[in-house]
Design an enzyme around this catalytic site. Structure first.
Site, PDB file in Angstrom:
ATOM      1  N   ARG A 129       0.163   9.975  10.417  1.00 26.71           N
ATOM      2  CA  ARG A 129      -1.170   9.671  10.948  1.00 26.71           C
ATOM      3  C   ARG A 129      -1.486  10.565  12.151  1.00 26.71           C
ATOM      4  O   ARG A 129      -0.579  11.130  12.755  1.00 26.71           O
ATOM      5  CB  ARG A 129      -1.239   8.214  11.404  1.00 26.71           C
ATOM      6  CG  ARG A 129      -1.057   7.234  10.274  1.00 26.71           C
ATOM      7  CD  ARG A 129      -1.254   5.813  10.754  1.00 26.71           C
ATOM      8  NE  ARG A 129      -1.197   4.914   9.615  1.00 26.71           N
ATOM      9  CZ  ARG A 129      -1.798   3.738   9.557  1.00 26.71           C
ATOM     10  NH1 ARG A 129      -2.486   3.300  10.597  1.00 26.71           N
ATOM     11  NH2 ARG A 129      -1.712   2.996   8.486  1.00 26.71           N
ATOM     12  N   LYS A 163      10.325   3.845   0.648  1.00 23.89           N
ATOM     13  CA  LYS A 163       9.232   4.325  -0.193  1.00 23.89           C
ATOM     14  C   LYS A 163       9.790   5.380  -1.130  1.00 23.89           C
ATOM     15  O   LYS A 163      10.541   6.253  -0.685  1.00 23.89           O
ATOM     16  CB  LYS A 163       8.209   4.933   0.761  1.00 23.89           C
ATOM     17  CG  LYS A 163       6.952   5.399   0.173  1.00 23.89           C
ATOM     18  CD  LYS A 163       5.939   5.619   1.294  1.00 23.89           C
ATOM     19  CE  LYS A 163       5.997   7.034   1.805  1.00 23.89           C
ATOM     20  NZ  LYS A 163       4.827   7.434   2.577  1.00 23.89           N
ATOM     21  N   THR A 185      -8.010   2.522  -1.024  1.00 26.77           N
ATOM     22  CA  THR A 185      -7.113   2.735   0.105  1.00 26.77           C
ATOM     23  C   THR A 185      -5.695   2.978  -0.406  1.00 26.77           C
ATOM     24  O   THR A 185      -5.225   2.272  -1.299  1.00 26.77           O
ATOM     25  CB  THR A 185      -7.123   1.493   1.016  1.00 26.77           C
ATOM     26  OG1 THR A 185      -8.425   1.384   1.587  1.00 26.77           O
ATOM     27  CG2 THR A 185      -6.097   1.611   2.123  1.00 26.77           C
ATOM     28  N   SER A 188       6.184   3.178   8.650  1.00 25.35           N
ATOM     29  CA  SER A 188       5.039   3.905   9.185  1.00 25.35           C
ATOM     30  C   SER A 188       4.709   3.532  10.623  1.00 25.35           C
ATOM     31  O   SER A 188       5.525   3.692  11.512  1.00 25.35           O
ATOM     32  CB  SER A 188       3.851   3.688   8.270  1.00 25.35           C
ATOM     33  OG  SER A 188       2.791   4.490   8.681  1.00 25.35           O
ATOM     34  N   GLU A 199      -8.768   9.370   5.592  1.00 26.10           N
ATOM     35  CA  GLU A 199      -8.931   7.920   5.562  1.00 26.10           C
ATOM     36  C   GLU A 199      -9.272   7.403   6.947  1.00 26.10           C
ATOM     37  O   GLU A 199      -8.824   7.976   7.951  1.00 26.10           O
ATOM     38  CB  GLU A 199      -7.616   7.263   5.168  1.00 26.10           C
ATOM     39  CG  GLU A 199      -7.159   7.544   3.784  1.00 26.10           C
ATOM     40  CD  GLU A 199      -5.942   6.684   3.467  1.00 26.10           C
ATOM     41  OE1 GLU A 199      -6.069   5.768   2.669  1.00 26.10           O
ATOM     42  OE2 GLU A 199      -4.888   6.930   4.070  1.00 26.10           O
ATOM     43  N   ARG A 212      -9.489  -6.873   6.866  1.00 24.15           N
ATOM     44  CA  ARG A 212     -10.101  -5.715   7.513  1.00 24.15           C
ATOM     45  C   ARG A 212     -11.589  -5.715   7.157  1.00 24.15           C
ATOM     46  O   ARG A 212     -11.957  -5.832   5.974  1.00 24.15           O
ATOM     47  CB  ARG A 212      -9.470  -4.421   7.031  1.00 24.15           C
ATOM     48  CG  ARG A 212      -7.961  -4.318   7.301  1.00 24.15           C
ATOM     49  CD  ARG A 212      -7.564  -2.863   7.455  1.00 24.15           C
ATOM     50  NE  ARG A 212      -6.132  -2.628   7.363  1.00 24.15           N
ATOM     51  CZ  ARG A 212      -5.262  -2.832   8.353  1.00 24.15           C
ATOM     52  NH1 ARG A 212      -5.672  -3.347   9.488  1.00 24.15           N
ATOM     53  NH2 ARG A 212      -3.976  -2.545   8.194  1.00 24.15           N
ATOM     54  N   THR A 251       0.828  -1.216   0.000  1.00 22.96           N
ATOM     55  CA  THR A 251       0.000   0.000   0.000  1.00 22.96           C
ATOM     56  C   THR A 251       0.863   1.268   0.000  1.00 22.96           C
ATOM     57  O   THR A 251       0.520   2.254  -0.629  1.00 22.96           O
ATOM     58  CB  THR A 251      -0.929   0.019   1.245  1.00 22.96           C
ATOM     59  OG1 THR A 251      -1.630  -1.221   1.317  1.00 22.96           O
ATOM     60  CG2 THR A 251      -1.927   1.140   1.189  1.00 22.96           C
ATOM     61  N   ASP A 253       2.063   8.859  14.362  1.00 24.51           N
ATOM     62  CA  ASP A 253       2.636   7.510  14.246  1.00 24.51           C
ATOM     63  C   ASP A 253       4.144   7.586  14.007  1.00 24.51           C
ATOM     64  O   ASP A 253       4.755   8.651  14.116  1.00 24.51           O
ATOM     65  CB  ASP A 253       1.941   6.721  13.133  1.00 24.51           C
ATOM     66  CG  ASP A 253       2.229   7.317  11.768  1.00 24.51           C
ATOM     67  OD1 ASP A 253       2.495   8.527  11.696  1.00 24.51           O
ATOM     68  OD2 ASP A 253       2.208   6.567  10.772  1.00 24.51           O
ATOM     69  N   ASP A 303       6.153   7.676  11.409  1.00 20.26           N
ATOM     70  CA  ASP A 303       6.710   8.639  10.459  1.00 20.26           C
ATOM     71  C   ASP A 303       5.943   9.958  10.403  1.00 20.26           C
ATOM     72  O   ASP A 303       6.180  10.775   9.515  1.00 20.26           O
ATOM     73  CB  ASP A 303       6.793   8.019   9.059  1.00 20.26           C
ATOM     74  CG  ASP A 303       5.442   7.625   8.511  1.00 20.26           C
ATOM     75  OD1 ASP A 303       4.554   7.281   9.320  1.00 20.26           O
ATOM     76  OD2 ASP A 303       5.258   7.640   7.280  1.00 20.26           O
ATOM     77  N   ARG A 310       7.750  -2.754   2.622  1.00 19.94           N
ATOM     78  CA  ARG A 310       7.878  -2.908   4.083  1.00 19.94           C
ATOM     79  C   ARG A 310       8.158  -4.362   4.405  1.00 19.94           C
ATOM     80  O   ARG A 310       7.434  -5.255   3.954  1.00 19.94           O
ATOM     81  CB  ARG A 310       6.588  -2.492   4.790  1.00 19.94           C
ATOM     82  CG  ARG A 310       6.388  -1.017   4.713  1.00 19.94           C
ATOM     83  CD  ARG A 310       5.163  -0.567   5.473  1.00 19.94           C
ATOM     84  NE  ARG A 310       4.898   0.814   5.112  1.00 19.94           N
ATOM     85  CZ  ARG A 310       3.806   1.477   5.432  1.00 19.94           C
ATOM     86  NH1 ARG A 310       2.866   0.899   6.139  1.00 19.94           N
ATOM     87  NH2 ARG A 310       3.654   2.722   5.060  1.00 19.94           N
TER      88      ARG A 310
HETATM   89  C1  G16 Z   1      -0.768   3.416   4.480  1.00 16.30           C
HETATM   90  C2  G16 Z   1      -1.405   4.168   3.348  1.00 16.30           C
HETATM   91  C3  G16 Z   1      -2.809   4.555   3.724  1.00 16.30           C
HETATM   92  C4  G16 Z   1      -3.601   3.334   4.129  1.00 16.30           C
HETATM   93  C5  G16 Z   1      -2.888   2.628   5.251  1.00 16.30           C
HETATM   94  C6  G16 Z   1      -3.539   1.314   5.681  1.00 16.30           C
HETATM   95  O1  G16 Z   1      -0.620   4.248   5.588  1.00 16.30           O
HETATM   96  O2  G16 Z   1      -0.673   5.329   3.020  1.00 16.30           O
HETATM   97  O3  G16 Z   1      -3.385   5.175   2.634  1.00 16.30           O
HETATM   98  O4  G16 Z   1      -4.877   3.703   4.531  1.00 16.30           O
HETATM   99  O5  G16 Z   1      -1.583   2.321   4.848  1.00 16.30           O
HETATM  100  O6  G16 Z   1      -3.423   0.413   4.666  1.00 16.30           O
HETATM  101  P1  G16 Z   1      -3.817  -1.098   4.828  1.00 16.30           P
HETATM  102  O7  G16 Z   1      -5.267  -1.106   5.242  1.00 16.30           O
HETATM  103  O8  G16 Z   1      -3.588  -1.648   3.462  1.00 16.30           O
HETATM  104  O9  G16 Z   1      -2.958  -1.722   5.889  1.00 16.30           O
HETATM  105  P2  G16 Z   1       0.758   4.347   6.349  1.00 16.30           P
HETATM  106  O10 G16 Z   1       0.497   5.313   7.470  1.00 16.30           O
HETATM  107  O11 G16 Z   1       1.033   2.950   6.821  1.00 16.30           O
HETATM  108  O12 G16 Z   1       1.728   4.829   5.335  1.00 16.30           O
END
Ligand code: G16
Length: 547
Positions: free
Chosen positions: A286, A130, A348, A117, A367, A500, A22, A281, A283, A26
């Site tokens: 959030r 990233k 997402t 993240s 989100e 989820r 996403t 969070d 980085d 990672r």
């Molecule tokens: C990332 C994405 C977000 C997404 C989140 C959760 O956040 O940038 O857009 O909503 O992951 O994704 P998933 O439901 O696929 O785990 P971050 O804060 O981890 O970069």
């Protein structure tokens, strides 16, 4: 320095697991510690993204384990690939939104952000890389796929012979034709925030005796929060908790949600709760917002922000449109309708907002996963969201609870909850998804538990800017009573699979606005479990986490 004489070509073997999820690649730290693993992925990026010779790259991370040593590797490989300069923060620390800002302001060719993240850090935790483009936004799917394809063929990489760079010293260090600039990122970021928010008003509000508590969870936002909340706004230093960034985040799971930051949920319930409680969070992209006695769900938060945006200096002319990710509650849509502006529904992944932001089609987006942002940058922004709420409280001189209750009275309340099912054996999750996909056409008209299904589809998004199509972005089930269930698999985990399940139920009547969320959503949860046969496929009779 980047002459062929001091560039080595090192042989390596391709890895078959370097497909970004996403938001970037990672993996467990131990995966990144395999021989040449990081270098192979970086080589794939450098080969795929044609960076102009002499261009700048922004490089930095959230301070987690492997941060500094990875920056040294990136610098040497960047020099070997003709990059002229890398720009980073002190000690190699850059929050994700601050990095996005820097890329845009310094007209860099892009950025490499070192973060997993909200995933835990330390030697047994996760690491990530990233790539962000010159817009400051995350690489689009077409680019991450091209990087993955390239990674499959890497049998060597180029690296220059550079002395170790001093990341703790502000200023520019030159090594021949290559340079590294270490900037004061918190000061720069604070300047951006000063252009958006009314700092005087916020400082007055704090001087009047109101209290804020921000928890940096020993992740990247500590120095930024100290600069803004304490130095510029005058909050006492104990208003910022766990401010020092640590490689293992001091053992915290740096995910601002009521499960991983339960101490903040408890603080909100205590008799002496501060007026605004917030966290970010790993980085810094959030945010979680709480007030005395309540946590604001992210879907409600962005809806309230939109409803009040024109009271804040940076948004006084309103916004042209808004967007939310598909599983996010439809509270935002209700406000957008009242303002007569479009509300886009995207898959997402923050990257899907970037084209809309770039085309000035939206000015605010959010989100369910605790991400909110605006056109000021191309990443979601944790501290920005906290300052938005702080400015709003100061402008309204009402409590968080009063603002939210008034909002619900006007627009109704979208009760919302996410249930996560962690499934060790990922093939069981795939089987559930396949069965659900197959059952979709027959679902409308059927009953499940106490609900009658009206609509059922798999979300497919066509980007209105470039017409690119993203298929299989989650299942949407709509019920006759207006409630909704969404299912999708997480794209950010580093082991097993996480299903989820997103539950939403609308309550128009103010008499029903103070119900306990889990109880109010229990009938929808039953429908969701039965419809997807969650226990049969996963062996789990209850969610692993309720967010
Ligand atoms: C990332 C994405 C977000 C997404 C989140 C959760 O956040 O940038 O857009 O909503 O992951 O994704 P998933 O439901 O696929 O785990 P971050 O804060 O981890 O970069």
């Amino acid at each position: 320095m980047s002459t062929d004489a001091n560039i080595q070509t090192i042989a390596c073997k391709p890895y078959d697991d370097q497909r970004p999820g996403t938001a970037g690649l990672r993996k467990k730290v131990t995966v990144f510690q395999q021989p040449h693993y990081l270098e192979t992925f970086l080589e794939a990026i450098f080969r795929t993204v044609a960076i102009e010779p002499g261009a700048s790259l922004v490089v930095g991370g959230d301070g987690r384990y492997l941060n500094s040593e990875s920056i040294q590797v990136i610098a040497r490989m960047a020099a070997a690939h003709g990059v002229g300069q890398i720009i980073t923060g002190r000690d190699g620390l850059l929050s994700t939104p601050a990095a996005s800002n820097l890329i845009r302001e310094r007209r860099a060719a892009g950025g490499l952000l070192l973060t997993a993240s909200h995933n835990p850090g330390g030697p047994n935790g996760d690491f990530g890389v990233k790539f962000n483009t010159a817009t400051g936004g995350q690489a689009p799917e077409s680019l991450t796929e091209a990087i993955f394809t390239a990674s499959q063929d890497i049998t060597s990489y180029r690296i220059a012979d550079l002395p170790n760079l001093e990341l703790s010293r502000l200023g520019t260090q030159e090594c021949g034709s290559f340079a590294i600039e270490v900037v004061d990122s918190p000061a720069h970021y604070a300047g951006v925030m000063e252009r958006l928010f009314d700092f005087e008003r916020m400082a007055d509000w704090l001087r009047a005796g109101h209290r804020i508590c921000f928890d940096a969870l020993h992740a990247v936002t500590g120095p930024y929060a100290l600069e803004i909340l304490c130095r510029r706004l005058g909050a006492p230093t104990d208003a910022v908790l766990h401010a020092e960034p640590l490689p293992d985040f001091g053992g915290f799971h740096p995910d601002p949600n009521p499960v991983d930051a339960v101490h903040l949920a408890e603080l909100a319930q205590s008799p002496n709760a501060p007026d605004l409680i917030a966290a970010s969070d790993g980085d810094g992209d959030r945010n979680m917002i709480l007030g005395p006695g309540l946590m604001i769900s992210p879907g409600d938060s962005v809806a309230v922000m939109l409803a009040h945006a024109n009271k804040l200096p940076g948004y006084k002319d309103g916004v042209p449109g808004v967007a939310r990710s598909m599983p996010t509650s439809r509270a935002l849509d209700a406000v957008a309708v009242s303002l007569g502006i479009p509300c886009y529904e995207t898959p997402t992944g923050w990257r899907f907002f970037c084209n809309l932001l770039e085309a000035d089609m939206i000015g605010l987006c959010g989100e369910e996963s605790f991400g909110t942002g605006s056109s000021h940058t191309r990443e979601k922004d944790g501290l920005w969201a906290v300052l938005f709420w702080l400015n709003l409280l100061a402008a309204e001189n009402r409590s968080v609870g009063e603002i939210v209750a008034t909002h619900w009275r006007e627009f109704g309340r979208h009760y919302y909850q996410r249930q996560d099912f962690f499934i060790e054996d990922a093939s069981r999750a795939t089987a559930l998804v396949e069965a659900l996909r197959e059952s979709l056409p027959g679902l409308p008209g059927q009953r499940v538990a106490d609900g009658s299904i009206e609509t059922a589809d798999e979300f497919c998004y066509t980007d209105p800017v470039d017409n690119s199509e993203s298929r299989q972005q989650g299942f949407r089930i709509g019920f006759g009573d207006g409630s909704r269930v969404v299912y999708r698999l997480s794209g950010t985990g580093t082991s097993g699979a996480t299903l989820r399940v997103y539950l939403e139920r609308f309550a128009a009547d103010p008499a029903t606005h103070q119900e306990p969320v889990t109880e109010f959503l229990a009938p929808i949860a039953t429908r969701a479990a039965q419809l997807a046969h969650i226990e049969k496929f996963t062996g789990l009779s209850a969610p692993t986490a309720i967010i």
